[in-house]
Design an enzyme around this catalytic site. Structure first.
Site, PDB file in Angstrom:
ATOM      1  N   ASN A  54       1.637  -2.798   7.888  1.00  0.00           N
ATOM      2  CA  ASN A  54       2.358  -4.432   7.345  1.00  0.00           C
ATOM      3  C   ASN A  54       3.507  -3.166   6.685  1.00  0.00           C
ATOM      4  O   ASN A  54       4.864  -3.282   6.261  1.00  0.00           O
ATOM      5  CB  ASN A  54       2.051  -5.068   6.445  1.00  0.00           C
ATOM      6  CG  ASN A  54       1.305  -5.467   7.156  1.00  0.00           C
ATOM      7  OD1 ASN A  54       1.764  -6.819   7.697  1.00  0.00           O
ATOM      8  ND2 ASN A  54       0.084  -5.710   8.017  1.00  0.00           N
ATOM      9  N   HIS A 102      -0.561   7.420   3.044  1.00  0.00           N
ATOM     10  CA  HIS A 102       0.956   6.918   4.045  1.00  0.00           C
ATOM     11  C   HIS A 102       1.721   8.170   3.058  1.00  0.00           C
ATOM     12  O   HIS A 102       2.247   8.335   2.019  1.00  0.00           O
ATOM     13  CB  HIS A 102       1.015   5.730   3.548  1.00  0.00           C
ATOM     14  CG  HIS A 102       0.106   4.651   3.624  1.00  0.00           C
ATOM     15  ND1 HIS A 102       0.158   4.163   5.024  1.00  0.00           N
ATOM     16  CD2 HIS A 102      -0.282   4.196   2.741  1.00  0.00           C
ATOM     17  CE1 HIS A 102      -0.307   3.210   5.007  1.00  0.00           C
ATOM     18  NE2 HIS A 102      -1.542   2.616   3.770  1.00  0.00           N
ATOM     19  N   ALA A 125       0.750  -1.419   0.042  1.00  0.00           N
ATOM     20  CA  ALA A 125       0.225   0.019   0.035  1.00  0.00           C
ATOM     21  C   ALA A 125       0.370   1.279  -0.145  1.00  0.00           C
ATOM     22  O   ALA A 125       0.219   2.502   0.753  1.00  0.00           O
ATOM     23  CB  ALA A 125      -1.421  -0.194   1.124  1.00  0.00           C
TER      24      ALA A 125
HETATM   25  N1  LIG Z   1       1.716  -5.902   2.677  1.00  0.00           N
HETATM   26  C1  LIG Z   1       1.034  -4.550   2.883  1.00  0.00           C
HETATM   27  O1  LIG Z   1       1.210  -3.064   2.621  1.00  0.00           O
HETATM   28  C2  LIG Z   1      -0.835  -4.677   2.967  1.00  0.00           C
HETATM   29  C3  LIG Z   1      -0.161  -5.925   4.061  1.00  0.00           C
HETATM   30  N2  LIG Z   1      -1.879  -6.679   4.597  1.00  0.00           N
HETATM   31  C4  LIG Z   1      -2.158  -7.050   5.238  1.00  0.00           C
HETATM   32  O2  LIG Z   1      -2.825  -8.490   3.890  1.00  0.00           O
HETATM   33  C5  LIG Z   1      -2.880  -9.678   4.793  1.00  0.00           C
HETATM   34  C6  LIG Z   1      -4.515  -9.923   4.108  1.00  0.00           C
HETATM   35  O3  LIG Z   1      -5.002  -8.621   3.537  1.00  0.00           O
HETATM   36  P1  LIG Z   1      -6.892  -8.563   3.799  1.00  0.00           P
HETATM   37  O4  LIG Z   1      -7.361  -8.917   2.466  1.00  0.00           O
HETATM   38  O5  LIG Z   1      -7.309  -7.662   3.665  1.00  0.00           O
HETATM   39  O6  LIG Z   1      -7.423  -9.708   5.239  1.00  0.00           O
HETATM   40  P2  LIG Z   1      -8.625 -10.195   5.362  1.00  0.00           P
HETATM   41  O7  LIG Z   1      -8.882  -9.537   6.562  1.00  0.00           O
HETATM   42  O8  LIG Z   1      -9.859  -9.274   4.642  1.00  0.00           O
HETATM   43  O9  LIG Z   1      -8.931 -11.029   5.016  1.00  0.00           O
HETATM   44  C7  LIG Z   1      -7.747 -12.064   5.553  1.00  0.00           C
HETATM   45  C8  LIG Z   1      -8.022 -13.820   5.634  1.00  0.00           C
HETATM   46  O10 LIG Z   1      -7.260 -14.340   6.045  1.00  0.00           O
HETATM   47  C9  LIG Z   1      -7.900 -15.329   6.919  1.00  0.00           C
HETATM   48  N3  LIG Z   1      -6.996 -15.922   8.014  1.00  0.00           N
HETATM   49  C10 LIG Z   1      -6.237 -15.242   8.755  1.00  0.00           C
HETATM   50  N4  LIG Z   1      -5.419 -15.674   9.428  1.00  0.00           N
HETATM   51  C11 LIG Z   1      -5.535 -16.891   8.709  1.00  0.00           C
HETATM   52  C12 LIG Z   1      -4.629 -18.395   8.672  1.00  0.00           C
HETATM   53  N5  LIG Z   1      -4.187 -18.553  10.124  1.00  0.00           N
HETATM   54  N6  LIG Z   1      -5.211 -19.565   8.606  1.00  0.00           N
HETATM   55  C13 LIG Z   1      -6.288 -18.938   7.393  1.00  0.00           C
HETATM   56  N7  LIG Z   1      -7.217 -17.940   6.889  1.00  0.00           N
HETATM   57  C14 LIG Z   1      -6.622 -16.843   7.657  1.00  0.00           C
HETATM   58  C15 LIG Z   1      -8.859 -14.533   7.364  1.00  0.00           C
HETATM   59  O11 LIG Z   1     -10.266 -15.653   7.545  1.00  0.00           O
HETATM   60  C16 LIG Z   1      -9.611 -13.702   6.392  1.00  0.00           C
HETATM   61  O12 LIG Z   1     -10.618 -14.690   5.023  1.00  0.00           O
HETATM   62  C17 LIG Z   1      -3.069  -8.930   6.003  1.00  0.00           C
HETATM   63  O13 LIG Z   1      -2.701  -9.384   7.217  1.00  0.00           O
HETATM   64  C18 LIG Z   1      -3.231  -7.533   6.076  1.00  0.00           C
HETATM   65  O14 LIG Z   1      -2.354  -6.793   7.526  1.00  0.00           O
HETATM   66  C19 LIG Z   1      -3.058  -5.111   4.265  1.00  0.00           C
HETATM   67  C20 LIG Z   1      -2.593  -3.811   3.551  1.00  0.00           C
HETATM   68  C21 LIG Z   1      -1.612  -3.597   3.053  1.00  0.00           C
HETATM   69  O1  LIG Z   2      -3.483  -0.622   3.127  1.00  0.00           O
HETATM   70  C1  LIG Z   2      -3.555   0.224   3.424  1.00  0.00           C
HETATM   71  O2  LIG Z   2      -2.773   1.135   3.915  1.00  0.00           O
HETATM   72  C2  LIG Z   2      -1.709  -0.343   4.592  1.00  0.00           C
HETATM   73  C3  LIG Z   2      -2.184  -1.723   5.719  1.00  0.00           C
HETATM   74  O3  LIG Z   2      -3.683  -1.486   5.614  1.00  0.00           O
HETATM   75  C4  LIG Z   2      -1.508  -2.081   5.888  1.00  0.00           C
HETATM   76  O4  LIG Z   2       0.340  -2.004   5.726  1.00  0.00           O
HETATM   77  O5  LIG Z   2      -0.969  -3.525   7.104  1.00  0.00           O
END
Ligand SMILES: NC(=O)C1=CN([C@@H]2O[C@H](COP(=O)(O)OP(=O)(O)OC[C@H]3O[C@@H](n4cnc5c(N)ncnc54)[C@H](O)[C@@H]3O)[C@@H](O)[C@H]2O)C=CC1
Ligand SMILES: O=C([O-])CC(=O)C(=O)O
Length: 289
Positions: free
Chosen positions: A212, A240, A156
């Site tokens: 993250n 951000h 992001a």
């Molecule tokens: N690197 C980056 O820039 C970003 C990273 N993220 C991270 O990416 C990840 C996914 O984000 P979203 O799709 O928005 O999350 P979300 O909450 O919409 O979906 C996560 C899914 O993973 C499942 N889940 C969680 N733990 C699990 C496990 N141990 N085993 C199996 N399934 C599991 C949940 O049931 C849910 O369906 C999160 O950790 C979030 O913080 C989000 C935004 C930006």
């Molecule tokens: O999606 C975003 O803006 C940032 C975020 O949630 C993350 O880094 O976990």
């Protein structure tokens, strides 16, 4: 041969050796795609956007296998691409070239070692988990031993390319100010509130599903960046701001991200970054650091 002709020939040779010109020989199928079949761990907001692209035939790879601890979520995504729901991550490992983790930092700790240990490449979205030195070093060792790759997309945030290049010289300071609508941070307030000020390592432990990007920045430059997290009722986007000062000079980036429809914590750009990274794995010409 005069000097100009010789110079031109040398130039052509130099360019050809950097980017071989396309010929029917080059296009022969010895350049196999390295990633063809992808599985998903965690079927929430990010996985939903990736699967939509796959369903529209815009991903360039097949997303066929889905695992989530909430089986209904996995079924919902699988139905979009006629894919298969698996009851454990182990069942996926002999079927895929790469797994996209879009679950949680806890999933990275619990499941990712098994995937990397099986020699399967990964895109990791919950990058915050990788700030744990012990876990990161264990995964790095497993990846080397099993010839697997771990990719952390820029997600992001904007500026990962710049901070990687900047880190070739000395970096004097690197900071991130994240400003999100209160609902994205899971609170309700009518006033701007600073929820956190400190280093990235502590930030990802206190806000594991929201920052993250601080881990990605820190890993890209090899030092823990300074982080401020603000809940701001006056904004409706996830913002951000990155500020880096170093031997190279100085840069600032500002991102105003649309939150995902199904999870306001997460920005749409994070899913797009994973999609772009996935596409780049099968490209011969790579752009950016
Ligand atoms: N690197 C980056 O820039 C970003 C990273 N993220 C991270 O990416 C990840 C996914 O984000 P979203 O799709 O928005 O999350 P979300 O909450 O919409 O979906 C996560 C899914 O993973 C499942 N889940 C969680 N733990 C699990 C496990 N141990 N085993 C199996 N399934 C599991 C949940 O049931 C849910 O369906 C999160 O950790 C979030 O913080 C989000 C935004 C930006
Ligand atoms: O999606 C975003 O803006 C940032 C975020 O949630 C993350 O880094 O976990």
């Amino acid at each position: 041969m005069n000097k100009t002709v010789m110079h031109e020939l040398l130039e052509i040779n130099r360019i050809e050796s950097t980017f071989p010109l396309c010929s029917s020989e080059n296009l022969a199928d010895d350049h196999e795609q390295s990633v063809k079949v992808v599985g998903i761990l965690g079927c929430g907001a990010i996985a939903n956007i990736i699967t939509n692209f796959a369903a529209e035939g815009k991903l360039g790879v097949d997303v066929n296998f889905f695992y989530d601890k909430d089986i209904e979520r996995a079924e919902n995504l699988a139905s979009q691409v006629d894919g298969t729901v698996l009851l454990s991550i182990e069942d996926m490992l002999d079927k895929v070239d790469l797994v996209i983790e879009a679950a949680s930092p806890q999933a990275v700790r619990e499941v990712v070692p098994t995937i990397i240990g099986a020699g399967v490449d990964m895109i990791v979205m919950s990058v915050g988990a990788l700030l744990d030195n012990e876990l990161r070093e264990r995964l790095d060792k497993l990846a080397k031993e099993n010839n697997a790759k771990i990719y952390a997309p820029s997600g992001a945030i904007v500026g990962i390319d710049g901070i990687k290049a900047a880190s070739i010289g000395k970096i004097q300071s690197a900071s991130l100010v994240t400003r999100k609508p209160p609902r994205s941070l899971g609170i309700s307030t009518d006033e701007e509130k600073i929820l956190y000020e400190g280093k990235a390592g502590d930030a990802v432990l206190k806000f594991p599903m929201n920052i993250n990007v601080a881990a990605t920045l820190s890993l890209a430059c090899g030092m823990e960046v300074d982080v401020k997290i603000i809940a701001d009722p006056a904004v409706d986007r996830n913002m951000h701001e990155v500020h880096v000062i170093g031997e190279f000079g100085e840069f600032k980036t500002i991102t105003e991200n649309m939150p995902c429809a199904t999870n306001p914590k997460t920005s749409t750009l994070a899913a797009y970054a994973a999609i772009r990274l996935l596409k780049s794995l099968n490209e011969n010409l790579k752009i950016g650091t």
